[in-house]
Design a protein around this motif. Structure first.
Motif, short mmCIF file in Angstrom:
data_model
loop_
_atom_site.label_atom_id
_atom_site.label_comp_id
_atom_site.label_asym_id
_atom_site.label_seq_id
_atom_site.Cartn_x
_atom_site.Cartn_y
_atom_site.Cartn_z
N LYS A 136 62.79 16.80 89.36
CA LYS A 136 62.22 15.46 89.46
C LYS A 136 61.27 15.35 90.65
CE LYS A 136 64.34 14.19 85.82
NZ LYS A 136 63.59 14.01 84.55
N ALA A 137 61.50 16.13 91.70
CA ALA A 137 60.56 16.15 92.82
C ALA A 137 59.19 16.67 92.36
CB ALA A 137 61.10 17.01 93.96
N LYS A 138 59.20 17.62 91.46
CA LYS A 138 57.94 18.14 90.92
C LYS A 138 57.23 17.08 90.07
CE LYS A 138 59.31 23.02 90.79
NZ LYS A 138 59.66 24.17 89.92
N VAL A 139 58.01 16.29 89.33
CA VAL A 139 57.43 15.21 88.54
C VAL A 139 56.77 14.19 89.46
CG1 VAL A 139 57.97 13.25 87.03
CG2 VAL A 139 59.02 15.48 86.60
N ILE A 140 57.46 13.80 90.52
CA ILE A 140 56.92 12.81 91.46
C ILE A 140 55.69 13.36 92.16
CG2 ILE A 140 57.42 11.56 93.61
CD1 ILE A 140 60.39 11.49 92.63
N THR A 141 55.72 14.63 92.54
CA THR A 141 54.56 15.26 93.18
C THR A 141 53.35 15.25 92.24
OG1 THR A 141 55.97 16.69 94.54
CG2 THR A 141 53.69 17.40 94.20
N ALA A 142 53.58 15.50 90.95
CA ALA A 142 52.48 15.47 89.98
C ALA A 142 51.91 14.07 89.87
CB ALA A 142 52.98 15.96 88.62
N TRP A 143 52.76 13.05 89.84
CA TRP A 143 52.28 11.67 89.79
C TRP A 143 51.42 11.34 91.01
CZ3 TRP A 143 57.75 9.45 88.33
CH2 TRP A 143 57.92 9.53 86.95
N ILE A 144 51.84 11.82 92.17
CA ILE A 144 51.07 11.58 93.40
C ILE A 144 49.71 12.26 93.31
CG2 ILE A 144 50.98 12.03 95.89
CD1 ILE A 144 54.10 11.78 95.85
N SER A 145 49.70 13.51 92.85
CA SER A 145 48.44 14.25 92.76
C SER A 145 47.48 13.62 91.75
CB SER A 145 48.71 15.71 92.38
OG SER A 145 49.20 15.81 91.05
N GLN A 146 48.03 12.88 90.77
CA GLN A 146 47.20 12.18 89.78
C GLN A 146 46.75 10.81 90.26
OE1 GLN A 146 49.85 12.15 86.40
NE2 GLN A 146 49.94 14.39 86.31
N GLY A 147 47.15 10.45 91.47
CA GLY A 147 46.78 9.15 92.03
C GLY A 147 47.56 7.98 91.49
N LYS A 148 48.70 8.27 90.84
CA LYS A 148 49.50 7.20 90.23
C LYS A 148 50.55 6.64 91.18
CE LYS A 148 48.98 9.08 85.55
NZ LYS A 148 49.69 9.66 84.37
N LEU A 149 50.79 7.33 92.29
CA LEU A 149 51.75 6.89 93.30
C LEU A 149 51.16 7.09 94.68
CD1 LEU A 149 55.20 8.46 92.23
CD2 LEU A 149 54.52 6.07 92.01
N PRO A 151 51.25 8.51 98.41
CA PRO A 151 51.80 9.80 98.86
C PRO A 151 53.11 9.60 99.63
CG PRO A 151 49.89 9.18 100.19
CD PRO A 151 49.95 8.20 99.07
N VAL A 152 54.19 10.07 99.07
CA VAL A 152 55.50 10.02 99.71
C VAL A 152 56.17 11.37 99.52
CG1 VAL A 152 55.84 7.53 99.36
CG2 VAL A 152 56.60 9.14 97.60
N ASP A 153 57.10 11.68 100.39
CA ASP A 153 57.88 12.91 100.23
C ASP A 153 58.87 12.67 99.09
OD1 ASP A 153 60.33 14.64 100.60
OD2 ASP A 153 59.04 15.50 102.17
N PRO A 154 58.79 13.44 98.00
CA PRO A 154 59.64 13.15 96.84
C PRO A 154 61.13 13.28 97.12
CG PRO A 154 58.51 15.25 96.56
CD PRO A 154 57.90 14.59 97.75
N ARG A 199 58.23 -1.11 95.00
CA ARG A 199 56.91 -1.33 94.41
C ARG A 199 55.83 -1.32 95.49
NH1 ARG A 199 56.65 -2.59 89.14
NH2 ARG A 199 58.57 -3.30 88.13
N ALA A 200 56.10 -2.00 96.60
CA ALA A 200 55.11 -2.06 97.68
C ALA A 200 54.87 -0.68 98.27
CB ALA A 200 55.58 -3.03 98.76
N MET A 201 55.93 0.10 98.41
CA MET A 201 55.81 1.42 99.01
C MET A 201 55.12 2.41 98.09
SD MET A 201 58.82 3.91 100.47
CE MET A 201 59.51 4.27 98.86
N LEU A 202 55.36 2.32 96.79
CA LEU A 202 54.88 3.33 95.85
C LEU A 202 53.51 3.03 95.25
CD1 LEU A 202 58.24 3.92 93.94
CD2 LEU A 202 57.18 5.45 95.61
N ARG A 203 53.08 1.77 95.36
CA ARG A 203 51.81 1.39 94.74
C ARG A 203 50.68 2.17 95.42
NH1 ARG A 203 52.03 -3.74 95.73
NH2 ARG A 203 53.29 -4.17 93.88
N PRO A 204 49.86 2.88 94.66
CA PRO A 204 48.75 3.64 95.29
C PRO A 204 47.73 2.70 95.89
CG PRO A 204 48.60 3.71 92.89
CD PRO A 204 49.92 3.08 93.22
N GLN A 205 47.22 3.09 97.05
CA GLN A 205 46.20 2.28 97.71
C GLN A 205 44.83 2.61 97.12
OE1 GLN A 205 47.10 -0.09 100.02
NE2 GLN A 205 49.16 0.55 99.38
N ILE A 206 44.19 1.61 96.56
CA ILE A 206 42.87 1.83 95.96
C ILE A 206 41.81 1.60 97.04
CG2 ILE A 206 41.25 1.09 94.19
CD1 ILE A 206 43.65 0.15 92.56
#
Length: 211
Positions: A136-149, A151-154, A199-206
């Motif tokens: 699941k850490a790999k899933v979260i890392t992929a979401w971050i790399s796609q700009g969907k989350l 950047p947090v340590d999974p 939600r506030a922590m995970l929302r990507p900053q545009i």
């Protein structure tokens, strides 16, 4: 080899009675503080009858932990890599909080075992649990790399979810002492707070467009 004899209805009932009794005794006293006499008394069975089903305290504890690990890990397994990242993580947070409400004794059983250094379940932590968290850490890392989350340590995100949800089971007496008038509303308020916080922590900053 001959096939094992199927358990009778009475045997299944007695095993479940022992497991339920042991859950209460272990969650209250920890592994070291619990005794077979306490479990037998709580189950309403004689100690020899209990030993017919389980040869030792360790055997009962391991059976409980194995059952608990399946229940505890299912919500994390359900995190869907194809789903909306924030909604998937929030669903996990809220399910873990609901489990703290529904299964407080199970949570305290697990917490007591970990506090003592996980002597009876370290193999499961280093095996099944670590494998799932890595996945699941790999899933979260992929979401971050796609700009969907954001950047947090999974790993620390998952640890924080455990801490902020299981707290409501493991330290329930403390919470009720501080919020004596809340009753079960403490869980609804916690859900609202955790929903907002994650939600506030995970929302990507545009990034704003340059002018």
């Amino acid at each position: 080899m001959p096939l094992p004899t199927p358990r009778t209805r009475i045997q299944k009932k007695n095993i479940q009675t022992i497991m339920d009794a042991a859950l209460g005794v272990f969650s209250q006293n920890g592994f070291r503080g619990a005794t077979l006499d306490q479990i037998a008394s709580e189950a309403g069975l004689s100690k020899p009858n209990l030993l017919y089903y389980f040869p030792s305290k360790v055997a009962i504890h391991r059976a409980l932990i194995a059952e608990l690990m399946t229940t505890w890990l299912d919500p994390l397994r359900e995190m869907d890599a194809q789903g909306d990242p924030i909604e998937e993580i929030l669903a996990y947070v809220l399910r873990k909080l609901e489990m703290a409400r529904e299964f407080p004794r199970e949570s305290r059983l697990f917490a007591n075992e970990i506090v003592q250094g996980a002597p009876n379940i370290m193999d499961q932590i280093e095996g099944e649990l670590k494998t799932l968290v890595d996945e699941k850490a790999k899933v979260i890392t992929a979401w971050i790399s796609q700009g969907k989350l954001a950047p947090v340590d999974p790993y620390h995100l998952i640890f924080s979810i455990w801490a902020t949800t299981q707290h409501y089971a493991d330290f329930d007496a403390q919470i009720q002492g501080i919020l004596p008038d809340k009753g079960t509303a403490r869980f609804e308020e916690a859900a609202t707070f955790l929903n907002h916080m994650y939600r506030a922590m995970l929302r990507p900053q545009i990034a704003s467009a340059a002018h």
